[in-house]
Design a protein around this motif. Structure first.
Motif, PDB file in Angstrom:
ATOM      1  N   ASP A  95      -5.547  -2.651 -31.252  1.00 31.79           N
ATOM      2  CA  ASP A  95      -5.224  -3.704 -32.212  1.00 31.79           C
ATOM      3  C   ASP A  95      -6.454  -4.224 -32.968  1.00 31.79           C
ATOM      4  O   ASP A  95      -6.296  -4.953 -33.955  1.00 31.79           O
ATOM      5  N   ASP A 100      -6.576  -0.070 -35.289  1.00 29.19           N
ATOM      6  CA  ASP A 100      -5.332  -0.159 -36.067  1.00 29.19           C
ATOM      7  C   ASP A 100      -5.193  -1.468 -36.840  1.00 29.19           C
ATOM      8  O   ASP A 100      -4.308  -1.602 -37.678  1.00 29.19           O
ATOM      9  N   ASP A 102      -4.200  -4.749 -36.109  1.00 20.88           N
ATOM     10  CA  ASP A 102      -2.909  -5.439 -36.008  1.00 20.88           C
ATOM     11  C   ASP A 102      -3.104  -6.884 -35.573  1.00 20.88           C
ATOM     12  O   ASP A 102      -3.971  -7.198 -34.762  1.00 20.88           O
ATOM     13  N   ARG A 105       1.359  -8.490 -31.460  1.00 17.65           N
ATOM     14  CA  ARG A 105       1.722  -7.543 -30.411  1.00 17.65           C
ATOM     15  C   ARG A 105       2.773  -8.210 -29.531  1.00 17.65           C
ATOM     16  O   ARG A 105       2.551  -9.303 -29.017  1.00 17.65           O
ATOM     17  N   LYS A 245       6.090  -6.036 -33.607  1.00 16.64           N
ATOM     18  CA  LYS A 245       4.813  -5.613 -34.171  1.00 16.64           C
ATOM     19  C   LYS A 245       5.097  -5.065 -35.562  1.00 16.64           C
ATOM     20  O   LYS A 245       6.247  -4.883 -35.961  1.00 16.64           O
ATOM     21  N   LYS A 249       3.620   1.380 -40.695  1.00 13.54           N
ATOM     22  CA  LYS A 249       2.183   1.519 -40.912  1.00 13.54           C
ATOM     23  C   LYS A 249       1.740   2.964 -40.988  1.00 13.54           C
ATOM     24  O   LYS A 249       0.785   3.284 -41.687  1.00 13.54           O
TER      25      LYS A 249
END
Length: 304
Positions: A95, A100, A102, A105, A245, A249
């Motif tokens: 994350d 990635d 993000d 989560r 999430k 993507k």
């Protein structure tokens, strides 16, 4: 409501709750022998990244594969918790902005958002290390040989030639999309390796035969592929609220997936075929394999 599906979901939920409680008891401020201190802020970040719900599918597979072969449940629960520490470490690091990137989560802020990037890195490092501590600790009532096999298997599944290597391939895929063989390798490493471990180690915990171990290893490989196919399908079809999430993507980043290569209809047919193959592998175990069979069907048809 009763029946096989209800029974399976109830069992999955109960196992998840028990795993959460065990992880919570392991992640306290009580120092273990030879530990000097457990920093409060780091412990809080570890707990945030670990005690956040989820299906706990990997621990479930450890416990159910061991149970099918008559393994000791207490030891299986601790190995399951160790594996979940590795899985949660991987999510915390994945994350990060350098990975990635993000922010959410399981419907909550990711660790680097709730705390900071340094805390997220250290929380992941600590969870990975703690996994091997849990396996080796005297509280895990298995032989030294079994512990050695578990440590080796988990290291191989989570490191350079497994999950971490798969994440490296995943990052590279953003600039150089792989062909179908490359996608399969990436997915077998990043996602499949820990799921394979979760099934295979049931035979180690139960001190079962080499044939049992090979059979469960193959079962784990099949459901690992099915899990990633289902995940890619959900990335196309589901919304962020359902998944907890961000979705879509992979397409936004230009990453190749089997869904993108072959389409939704092919993917759904392939998932059904993988579920059937999983059933065939478990056939020799008869009714003892009912829960693992239900797990394979659940993975192939999951909605989140």
């Amino acid at each position: 409501m009763t029946g096989p599906i209800h029974d399976f979901e109830h069992r999955l939920t109960e196992r998840a709750r028990a795993t959460e409680l065990l992880l919570s008891s392991l992640l306290t401020d009580e120092r273990q022998p030879d530990e000097i201190s457990r920093p409060t802020s780091l412990l809080a970040a570890m707990r945030h990244g670990t005690l956040n719900g989820g299906k706990r599918l990997r621990p479930f597979l450890v416990q159910e594969s061991a149970a099918m072969l008559g393994g000791p449940p207490e030891a299986a629960a601790r190995i399951a918790a160790a594996l979940e520490c590795v899985h949660c470490y991987s999510l915390i690091h994945d994350d990060l902005p350098a990975m990635d990137d993000d922010d959410v989560r399981r419907g909550r802020p990711t660790v680097h958002k709730a705390f900071d990037e340094a805390s997220a890195i250290l929380a992941g490092d600590s969870l990975l290390t703690y996994a091997f501590d849990i396996i080796a600790a005297p509280e895990t009532d298995l032989s030294h040989r079994q512990k050695n096999e578990l440590v080796l298997a988990l290291a191989r599944a989570s490191g350079l030639g497994g999950m971490a290597g798969g994440q490296a391939l995943d990052l590279a895929a953003e600039t150089s999309p792989p062909d179908e063989a490359g996608i399969l390798t990436l997915q077998a490493m990043k996602t499949g390796a820990l799921l394979r471990f979760a099934c295979e180690v049931g035979a180690i915990i139960a001190n079962a035969t080499a044939d049992d171990r090979a059979r469960l290893r193959r079962f784990g490989e099949i459901i690992g592929l099915a899990f990633q196919l289902a995940d890619d399908l959900l990335d196309v079809k589901a919304d962020a609220e359902t998944m907890g999430k961000a979705t879509g993507k992979d397409a936004a980043r230009g990453k190749g997936t089997l869904v993108a290569l072959h389409g939704i209809e092919w993917t759904e047919a392939r998932l059904a075929a993988l579920a059937n193959e999983a059933m065939e592998i478990l056939a020799p175990y008869g009714e003892q394999a009912a829960t693992l069979e239900a797990t394979a069907l659940f993975i192939a048809d999951r909605k989140s």
